[in-house]
Design a protein around this motif. Structure first.
Motif, PDB file in Angstrom:
ATOM      1  N   ASN A 118      -7.732  -2.842   0.125  1.00 17.99           N
ATOM      2  CA  ASN A 118      -7.339  -1.797   1.314  1.00 17.99           C
ATOM      3  C   ASN A 118      -6.763  -0.470   0.929  1.00 17.99           C
ATOM      4  OD1 ASN A 118      -7.235  -3.393   4.330  1.00 17.99           O
ATOM      5  ND2 ASN A 118      -7.031  -4.868   2.803  1.00 17.99           N
TER       6      ASN A 118
ATOM      7  N   ALA B 189     -10.849  -5.872   4.242  1.00 21.79           N
ATOM      8  CA  ALA B 189     -10.493  -4.883   5.145  1.00 21.79           C
ATOM      9  C   ALA B 189      -9.771  -5.255   6.305  1.00 21.79           C
ATOM     10  CB  ALA B 189     -11.717  -4.121   5.559  1.00 21.79           C
ATOM     11  N   LYS B 190      -8.584  -4.365   6.294  1.00 26.75           N
ATOM     12  CA  LYS B 190      -7.366  -4.662   7.384  1.00 26.75           C
ATOM     13  C   LYS B 190      -7.139  -3.127   7.916  1.00 26.75           C
ATOM     14  CE  LYS B 190      -5.295  -8.852   6.385  1.00 26.75           C
ATOM     15  NZ  LYS B 190      -4.268  -9.819   6.067  1.00 26.75           N
ATOM     16  N   VAL B 191      -7.190  -2.289   6.788  1.00 27.11           N
ATOM     17  CA  VAL B 191      -7.120  -0.643   7.383  1.00 27.11           C
ATOM     18  C   VAL B 191      -8.285  -0.249   7.945  1.00 27.11           C
ATOM     19  CG1 VAL B 191      -7.093   1.600   5.796  1.00 27.11           C
ATOM     20  CG2 VAL B 191      -5.760  -0.442   5.003  1.00 27.11           C
TER      21      VAL B 191
ATOM     22  N   SER C 161      -3.373   3.198   8.971  1.00 29.75           N
ATOM     23  CA  SER C 161      -3.529   2.670   7.381  1.00 29.75           C
ATOM     24  C   SER C 161      -2.319   2.495   6.729  1.00 29.75           C
ATOM     25  CB  SER C 161      -4.675   3.844   6.687  1.00 29.75           C
ATOM     26  OG  SER C 161      -5.624   4.107   7.373  1.00 29.75           O
TER      27      SER C 161
END
Length: 159
Positions: free
Chosen positions: A26, A89-91, A110
């Motif tokens: 991330n 991915a989480k951002v 973010s």
């Protein structure tokens, strides 16, 4: 209980390394977002934000290296492909962002995601008695909280 060469429980360090790899992936996406908004920013705030975004991506690049080296210190292998990064991915991904407020909102979103991950790692590191990871997360959190506050202040908002 099996200890590794730095005196930490191997089962707990495996979990920590997995969480750090999530953070690493991330952070790489965050870094790339910062590069994109640095390159594409337009408008009256260009000069100030262009410099600020460069400062932030330079810092993110250093943090990426620190995270990867901590993963190696714990005896694991850092993720290093874009495929791995996008799977984790989480951002949010920022594409073609050129407006100042959208760019700053992307940074805040973010950092909010990264802070969640870092606080989780901080808890796990505490349980594992891993002061090295703990100290790194504490430093990251302190810096990023301040950046969120500054970005929110720039937008005329409060944290």
């Amino acid at each position: 209980m099996t200890l590794n060469s730095i005196g930490l429980n191997t089962k707990k360090t495996k979990v920590l390394a997995e969480e750090l790899n999530q953070l690493l992936a991330n952070f790489q996406l965050y870094y790339q977002n910062l590069r994109g908004i640095h390159w594409n920013i337009k408008g009256h705030a260009f000069f100030n934000l262009h410099v600020k975004f460069e400062e932030l991506y330079t810092d993110a690049n250093v943090k990426v290296d620190e995270i990867a080296e901590r993963i190696l210190t714990l005896g694991a292998t850092p993720l290093h492909t874009f495929e791995d990064y996008t799977k984790a991915a989480k951002v949010p991904v920022g594409k073609n962002i050129s407006k100042d407020e959208k760019a700053v909102e992307l940074i805040v979103e973010s950092l909010s995601e990264l802070l969640k991950m870092e606080r989780n790692i901080l808890d796990i590191a505490g349980e594992a008695n891993d002061e090295g990871t703990n100290a790194m997360m504490s430093d990251f959190i302190t810096e990023q909280e301040k950046t969120v506050w500054m970005m929110k202040a720039w937008m005329g908002e409060t944290v």
